[in-house]
Scaffold this motif. Structure first.
Motif, PDB file in Angstrom:
ATOM      1  N   LYS A  99       0.807  -1.153   0.274  1.00 49.57           N
ATOM      2  CA  LYS A  99       0.074  -0.079   0.084  1.00 49.57           C
ATOM      3  C   LYS A  99       0.757   1.417   0.138  1.00 49.57           C
ATOM      4  O   LYS A  99       0.349   2.315  -0.305  1.00 49.57           O
ATOM      5  CB  LYS A  99      -0.941   0.074   1.286  1.00 49.57           C
ATOM      6  CG  LYS A  99      -2.054  -0.996   1.127  1.00 49.57           C
ATOM      7  CD  LYS A  99      -2.885  -0.889   2.455  1.00 49.57           C
ATOM      8  CE  LYS A  99      -3.862  -1.774   2.367  1.00 49.57           C
ATOM      9  NZ  LYS A  99      -5.124  -1.806   3.491  1.00 49.57           N
ATOM     10  N   PHE A 100       1.960   1.202   0.483  1.00 55.07           N
ATOM     11  CA  PHE A 100       3.202   2.257   0.674  1.00 55.07           C
ATOM     12  C   PHE A 100       4.019   2.216  -0.531  1.00 55.07           C
ATOM     13  O   PHE A 100       5.107   3.020  -0.379  1.00 55.07           O
ATOM     14  CB  PHE A 100       3.456   2.308   1.952  1.00 55.07           C
ATOM     15  CG  PHE A 100       2.532   2.453   3.089  1.00 55.07           C
ATOM     16  CD1 PHE A 100       1.805   3.507   3.322  1.00 55.07           C
ATOM     17  CD2 PHE A 100       2.306   1.217   3.609  1.00 55.07           C
ATOM     18  CE1 PHE A 100       0.853   3.546   4.415  1.00 55.07           C
ATOM     19  CE2 PHE A 100       1.172   1.237   4.463  1.00 55.07           C
ATOM     20  CZ  PHE A 100       0.634   2.325   4.992  1.00 55.07           C
ATOM     21  N   ARG A 105       8.615   4.214  -3.482  1.00 52.95           N
ATOM     22  CA  ARG A 105       9.294   4.624  -4.710  1.00 52.95           C
ATOM     23  C   ARG A 105       9.901   6.037  -5.092  1.00 52.95           C
ATOM     24  O   ARG A 105      10.874   6.267  -5.510  1.00 52.95           O
ATOM     25  CB  ARG A 105       8.274   4.230  -5.928  1.00 52.95           C
ATOM     26  CG  ARG A 105       8.983   4.242  -7.355  1.00 52.95           C
ATOM     27  CD  ARG A 105       7.693   3.974  -8.344  1.00 52.95           C
ATOM     28  NE  ARG A 105       6.669   4.884  -8.323  1.00 52.95           N
ATOM     29  CZ  ARG A 105       5.462   5.034  -9.034  1.00 52.95           C
ATOM     30  NH1 ARG A 105       5.548   3.971 -10.036  1.00 52.95           N
ATOM     31  NH2 ARG A 105       4.403   5.757  -8.839  1.00 52.95           N
ATOM     32  N   GLU A 106       9.085   7.054  -4.551  1.00 53.74           N
ATOM     33  CA  GLU A 106       9.408   8.462  -4.370  1.00 53.74           C
ATOM     34  C   GLU A 106      10.402   8.673  -3.544  1.00 53.74           C
ATOM     35  O   GLU A 106      11.067   9.691  -3.798  1.00 53.74           O
ATOM     36  CB  GLU A 106       8.131   9.225  -4.490  1.00 53.74           C
ATOM     37  CG  GLU A 106       7.077   9.055  -5.290  1.00 53.74           C
ATOM     38  CD  GLU A 106       5.911   9.886  -5.002  1.00 53.74           C
ATOM     39  OE1 GLU A 106       5.903  10.585  -4.149  1.00 53.74           O
ATOM     40  OE2 GLU A 106       4.705   9.620  -5.709  1.00 53.74           O
ATOM     41  N   HIS A 107      10.621   7.924  -2.428  1.00 55.07           N
ATOM     42  CA  HIS A 107      11.500   8.101  -1.376  1.00 55.07           C
ATOM     43  C   HIS A 107      12.395   7.016  -1.038  1.00 55.07           C
ATOM     44  O   HIS A 107      11.746   6.113  -0.129  1.00 55.07           O
ATOM     45  CB  HIS A 107      10.738   8.725  -0.096  1.00 55.07           C
ATOM     46  CG  HIS A 107       9.956   9.991  -0.352  1.00 55.07           C
ATOM     47  ND1 HIS A 107      10.624  11.149  -0.514  1.00 55.07           N
ATOM     48  CD2 HIS A 107       8.705  10.167  -0.524  1.00 55.07           C
ATOM     49  CE1 HIS A 107       9.619  12.080  -0.874  1.00 55.07           C
ATOM     50  NE2 HIS A 107       8.467  11.541  -0.756  1.00 55.07           N
ATOM     51  N   GLU A 108      13.212   6.581  -1.907  1.00 56.07           N
ATOM     52  CA  GLU A 108      13.884   5.529  -1.659  1.00 56.07           C
ATOM     53  C   GLU A 108      14.769   5.462  -0.542  1.00 56.07           C
ATOM     54  O   GLU A 108      15.478   4.088   0.119  1.00 56.07           O
ATOM     55  CB  GLU A 108      14.962   5.200  -2.871  1.00 56.07           C
ATOM     56  CG  GLU A 108      14.250   4.914  -4.176  1.00 56.07           C
ATOM     57  CD  GLU A 108      15.053   4.845  -5.260  1.00 56.07           C
ATOM     58  OE1 GLU A 108      16.595   4.900  -5.197  1.00 56.07           O
ATOM     59  OE2 GLU A 108      14.723   4.257  -6.662  1.00 56.07           O
ATOM     60  N   ASP A 109      15.294   6.401   0.083  1.00 51.90           N
ATOM     61  CA  ASP A 109      15.858   6.658   1.444  1.00 51.90           C
ATOM     62  C   ASP A 109      15.035   6.298   2.541  1.00 51.90           C
ATOM     63  O   ASP A 109      15.618   6.098   3.663  1.00 51.90           O
ATOM     64  CB  ASP A 109      16.307   8.055   1.689  1.00 51.90           C
ATOM     65  CG  ASP A 109      15.263   9.018   1.703  1.00 51.90           C
ATOM     66  OD1 ASP A 109      14.394   9.324   0.724  1.00 51.90           O
ATOM     67  OD2 ASP A 109      15.177   9.742   2.667  1.00 51.90           O
ATOM     68  N   TYR A 110      13.686   6.131   2.732  1.00 52.33           N
ATOM     69  CA  TYR A 110      12.818   5.822   3.656  1.00 52.33           C
ATOM     70  C   TYR A 110      12.995   4.390   4.058  1.00 52.33           C
ATOM     71  O   TYR A 110      13.030   3.473   3.291  1.00 52.33           O
ATOM     72  CB  TYR A 110      11.278   6.037   3.378  1.00 52.33           C
ATOM     73  CG  TYR A 110      11.048   7.236   3.260  1.00 52.33           C
ATOM     74  CD1 TYR A 110      11.819   8.687   3.443  1.00 52.33           C
ATOM     75  CD2 TYR A 110       9.474   7.627   2.965  1.00 52.33           C
ATOM     76  CE1 TYR A 110      11.347   9.810   3.433  1.00 52.33           C
ATOM     77  CE2 TYR A 110       9.261   8.969   2.945  1.00 52.33           C
ATOM     78  CZ  TYR A 110      10.141  10.039   2.870  1.00 52.33           C
ATOM     79  OH  TYR A 110       9.632  11.307   2.900  1.00 52.33           O
TER      80      TYR A 110
END
Length: 282
Positions: A99-100, A105-110
């Motif tokens: 779901k996230f 994908r937009e914030h690979e550092d998360y």
């Protein structure tokens, strides 16, 4: 022959075989491969047991020998059930994390830890709730919590296996934020006046701000506590507080916090704690 079908091993074999067939019928795609493989392996093994049972009956094995073989078969059955439980647990966790996917994908550092709401605090008018992840999963106090559509709160308490989330509807929350359309900055903090309607406020705005209805508000990331650019909600109303002579906007999050079930905790991100490190001289 009648005695053969009434034997304990044959009954166990038929029961396990029926369970495996039902699992194979009611699962699809990737699950079919796993269940089918398990089914084939177990059927092959159990067919040998059945053949052995026929021979045992003919040879007249002792009660102790038959009982030992029966125990071995039941143990194999228990191990199979345990493997299936583990499989479905992993599958459920992956489904929640999916779901996230867009956020990841937009914030690979998360670094994200998916979690589920266990219970809600009925005495808290600002929608706080408890999730099923804690320090054993690297979920610590202060960590940001997101819904499918943006930032919804932060971890205020945590033990080994659970954690409490204070939402952005609460006055305890203070998040540096920015209007994406105008670059006006302010603070996201909750208010009893708006919490029941699943709304919060974008406060401490400059008197010359250009904030308008429909603007999207995101986190500024200035403190190093929350990632930069996390969606907080949309402006639905502009206000002026005569008590402290300040301008503010009413923000509606894109997630209905009172109904949310699946969340994710951001345990690590680029720039986390950066301000604190600078202040401490590290």
């Amino acid at each position: 022959m009648k005695e053969f079908f009434q034997s304990t091993k044959v009954k166990i074999f038929l029961s396990v075989l029926m369970v495996l067939i039902m699992l194979a019928v009611f699962t699809r795609n990737v699950e079919n491969n796993i269940i089918s493989t398990t089914l084939n392996a177990m059927t092959f093994g159990l067919s040998k047991v059945t053949a052995a049972a026929t021979e045992d009956h003919a040879k007249g094995k002792s009660y102790d020998e038959l009982n030992a073989e029966n125990e071995a078969l039941q143990q194999a059955n228990r191990e199979l059930r345990a493997k299936l439980v583990d499989y479905y647990s992993v599958k459920e966790e992956n489904t929640r994390l999916w779901k996230f996917y867009d956020i990841k994908r937009e914030h690979e550092d998360y670094s994200l830890i998916p979690a589920t709401v266990l219970r809600r605090d009925s005495s808290d008018e600002f929608g706080s709730f408890t999730i099923d992840k804690g320090t054993a999963s690297a979920v610590n106090v202060g960590a940001p919590v997101i819904g499918e559509n943006g930032l919804i709160g932060w971890i205020s308490e945590a033990d080994a296996y659970t954690a409490k989330v204070v939402t952005i509807l609460s006055p305890q929350t203070s998040i540096g934020a920015v209007d994406n359309a105008t670059n006006d900055t302010g603070i996201i903090t909750g208010s009893a006046k708006y919490a029941d309607d699943n709304r919060t406020t974008f406060s401490k705005l400059n008197s010359e701000n250009k904030v308008e209805k429909g603007d999207i508000i995101t986190s500024s990331g200035a403190s190093g506590i929350y990632p930069k650019g996390m969606v907080l909600g949309e402006v639905i109303e502009i206000g002026y507080d005569t008590y402290d002579t300040s301008h503010y906007a009413v923000i509606e999050p894109y997630d209905d916090i009172s109904k949310i079930v699946d969340v994710a905790v951001i345990t690590d991100f680029a720039g986390q704690g950066e301000i604190l490190r600078k202040e401490s001289g590290e």
